[in-house]
Design a protein around this motif. Structure first.
Motif, PDB file in Angstrom:
ATOM      1  N   TYR A   1       0.818  -1.213   0.000  1.00 16.75           N
ATOM      2  CA  TYR A   1       0.000   0.000   0.000  1.00 16.75           C
ATOM      3  C   TYR A   1       0.851   1.262   0.000  1.00 16.75           C
ATOM      4  N   GLY A   2       2.171   1.092   0.043  1.00 16.64           N
ATOM      5  CA  GLY A   2       3.074   2.234  -0.032  1.00 16.64           C
ATOM      6  C   GLY A   2       3.271   2.982   1.267  1.00 16.64           C
ATOM      7  N   ILE A   3       2.717   2.493   2.372  1.00 15.02           N
ATOM      8  CA  ILE A   3       2.837   3.222   3.641  1.00 15.02           C
ATOM      9  C   ILE A   3       4.026   2.736   4.475  1.00 15.02           C
ATOM     10  N   VAL A   4       4.713   1.698   3.998  1.00 18.50           N
ATOM     11  CA  VAL A   4       5.915   1.187   4.652  1.00 18.50           C
ATOM     12  C   VAL A   4       6.982   0.974   3.581  1.00 18.50           C
ATOM     13  N   ASP A   5       8.221   1.355   3.896  1.00 23.18           N
ATOM     14  CA  ASP A   5       9.353   1.161   2.993  1.00 23.18           C
ATOM     15  C   ASP A   5      10.220   0.000   3.474  1.00 23.18           C
ATOM     16  N   LYS A   6      10.765  -0.734   2.514  1.00 19.57           N
ATOM     17  CA  LYS A   6      11.714  -1.813   2.812  1.00 19.57           C
ATOM     18  C   LYS A   6      13.111  -1.311   2.473  1.00 19.57           C
ATOM     19  N   ILE A   7      13.999  -1.316   3.467  1.00 17.02           N
ATOM     20  CA  ILE A   7      15.359  -0.806   3.286  1.00 17.02           C
ATOM     21  C   ILE A   7      16.345  -1.956   3.445  1.00 17.02           C
ATOM     22  N   GLU A   8      17.148  -2.176   2.426  1.00 19.05           N
ATOM     23  CA  GLU A   8      18.137  -3.253   2.449  1.00 19.05           C
ATOM     24  C   GLU A   8      19.540  -2.666   2.572  1.00 19.05           C
TER      25      GLU A   8
ATOM     26  N   LYS B   1      23.749  -3.966   3.294  1.00 18.76           N
ATOM     27  CA  LYS B   1      24.642  -5.120   3.352  1.00 18.76           C
ATOM     28  C   LYS B   1      25.562  -5.021   4.550  1.00 18.76           C
ATOM     29  N   ASN B   2      25.575  -6.079   5.357  1.00 13.06           N
ATOM     30  CA  ASN B   2      26.469  -6.172   6.503  1.00 13.06           C
ATOM     31  C   ASN B   2      27.773  -6.795   6.022  1.00 13.06           C
ATOM     32  N   GLU B   3      28.805  -5.959   5.906  1.00 18.80           N
ATOM     33  CA  GLU B   3      30.069  -6.427   5.364  1.00 18.80           C
ATOM     34  C   GLU B   3      30.775  -7.421   6.289  1.00 18.80           C
ATOM     35  N   LYS B   4      30.509  -7.358   7.588  1.00 17.62           N
ATOM     36  CA  LYS B   4      31.209  -8.223   8.542  1.00 17.62           C
ATOM     37  C   LYS B   4      30.824  -9.685   8.360  1.00 17.62           C
ATOM     38  N   ILE B   5      29.539  -9.930   8.139  1.00 17.94           N
ATOM     39  CA  ILE B   5      29.093 -11.318   8.016  1.00 17.94           C
ATOM     40  C   ILE B   5      28.541 -11.606   6.616  1.00 17.94           C
ATOM     41  N   ASP B   6      28.693 -10.630   5.710  1.00 15.38           N
ATOM     42  CA  ASP B   6      28.334 -10.786   4.298  1.00 15.38           C
ATOM     43  C   ASP B   6      26.887 -11.246   4.098  1.00 15.38           C
ATOM     44  N   ILE B   7      25.943 -10.510   4.702  1.00 15.24           N
ATOM     45  CA  ILE B   7      24.522 -10.776   4.482  1.00 15.24           C
ATOM     46  C   ILE B   7      23.797  -9.446   4.272  1.00 15.24           C
ATOM     47  N   VAL B   8      22.628  -9.527   3.676  1.00 10.48           N
ATOM     48  CA  VAL B   8      21.806  -8.340   3.471  1.00 10.48           C
ATOM     49  C   VAL B   8      20.792  -8.243   4.604  1.00 10.48           C
ATOM     50  N   GLU B   9      20.838  -7.145   5.335  1.00  7.93           N
ATOM     51  CA  GLU B   9      19.910  -6.934   6.438  1.00  7.93           C
ATOM     52  C   GLU B   9      18.741  -6.087   5.952  1.00  7.93           C
ATOM     53  N   ILE B  10      17.555  -6.435   6.402  1.00  9.99           N
ATOM     54  CA  ILE B  10      16.328  -5.748   5.970  1.00  9.99           C
ATOM     55  C   ILE B  10      15.714  -4.996   7.153  1.00  9.99           C
ATOM     56  N   LYS B  11      15.357  -3.769   6.895  1.00  5.54           N
ATOM     57  CA  LYS B  11      14.669  -2.957   7.904  1.00  5.54           C
ATOM     58  C   LYS B  11      13.436  -2.329   7.257  1.00  5.54           C
ATOM     59  N   TYR B  12      12.354  -2.250   8.019  1.00  9.48           N
ATOM     60  CA  TYR B  12      11.111  -1.633   7.537  1.00  9.48           C
ATOM     61  C   TYR B  12      10.883  -0.321   8.283  1.00  9.48           C
ATOM     62  N   GLU B  13      10.489   0.696   7.541  1.00  8.31           N
ATOM     63  CA  GLU B  13      10.216   2.010   8.135  1.00  8.31           C
ATOM     64  C   GLU B  13       8.943   2.608   7.537  1.00  8.31           C
ATOM     65  N   THR B  14       8.343   3.522   8.270  1.00  8.47           N
ATOM     66  CA  THR B  14       7.197   4.271   7.747  1.00  8.47           C
ATOM     67  C   THR B  14       7.653   5.105   6.559  1.00  8.47           C
ATOM     68  N   SER B  15       6.981   4.985   5.438  1.00 10.98           N
ATOM     69  CA  SER B  15       7.326   5.771   4.247  1.00 10.98           C
ATOM     70  C   SER B  15       6.779   7.186   4.383  1.00 10.98           C
ATOM     71  N   GLU B  16       7.166   8.054   3.444  1.00 10.59           N
ATOM     72  CA  GLU B  16       6.632   9.424   3.438  1.00 10.59           C
ATOM     73  C   GLU B  16       5.116   9.400   3.248  1.00 10.59           C
ATOM     74  N   LEU B  17       4.646   8.484   2.401  1.00 12.28           N
ATOM     75  CA  LEU B  17       3.206   8.336   2.214  1.00 12.28           C
ATOM     76  C   LEU B  17       2.542   7.859   3.500  1.00 12.28           C
TER      77      LEU B  17
END
Length: 207
Positions: free
Chosen positions: A163-170, A172-188
């Motif tokens: 619905y565009g009201i939450v953003d997914k932010i990826e 990369k954690n260089e120490k353990i070589d994985i992509v970490e995902i965080k969700y935040e409230t979008s501008e919408l």
């Protein structure tokens, strides 16, 4: 047609574009009137000069200024009373998105909820979005919050992205070589939440 009308309202509310449009309308009316009256360019210019050089009583000028001021105040009054339900919210209007979230729930369990014996929430998506807004404003990770069995991170946030009201932010954690995902409230999402606050707290009768 509704999207086209909403775009026109957005442009009209802009103080700069509204003046440009108003000026354009006045010029267009003048051209049409000159064409209809079969006036030449010289005739039109002479008419404008004669009007500008015409002596007008001071009371008439003051009355005209007062009338213009009243018209401006009336326009502002009706602009401020525009129903926020028609405001665009991504692919929806505010009213549409509000109803969609209000009429859906997502009672899906997670592995973490199974381990802790938690039941999936039965509340609608609107209620859950408002309940978790503090976490979403800070940022939701796989480690936070810890007391919901992973429901917000694993179930609700991926749903609200649609619905565009939450953003997914990826990141990369260089120490353990994985992509970490965080969700935040979008501008919408922030805009949508502020509108919910307005109709809830500024108009208690509509709650």
């Amino acid at each position: 047609m509704r999207k086209f009308w909403n775009k026109i309202l957005i442009v009209w509310k802009d103080p700069v574009w509204s003046k440009v449009i108003a000026t354009g309308i006045i010029v267009l009316i003048g051209i049409i009137w000159a064409k209809y009256s079969r006036f030449t360019l010289d005739d039109t210019l002479n008419l404008v000069i004669s009007i500008l050089s015409f002596k007008v009583p001071i009371y008439l000028i003051l009355s005209l200024v007062g009338l213009i001021y009243i018209i401006i105040m009336i326009i502002k009054y009706f602009r401020n009373r525009t129903d926020i339900g028609s405001e665009p919210m991504g692919n929806f209007t505010f009213k549409e998105l509000y109803k969609i979230l209000q009429n859906q729930n997502l009672p899906v369990g997670t592995v973490g909820m199974g381990f802790s014996g938690q039941q999936p929430p039965q509340q609608d998506l609107l209620y859950l979005f408002l309940m978790y807004i503090t976490y979403l404003n800070v940022g939701v990770t796989i480690e936070s919050p810890r007391d919901d069995g992973g429901y917000l991170y694993g179930v609700l946030c991926p749903k609200l992205i649609g619905y565009g009201i939450v953003d997914k932010i990826e990141t990369k954690n260089e120490k353990i070589d994985i992509v970490e995902i965080k969700y935040e409230t979008s501008e919408l999402g922030k805009k949508f939440y502020s509108y919910v606050e307005k109709i809830t707290h500024l108009n208690p009768k509509r709650k």
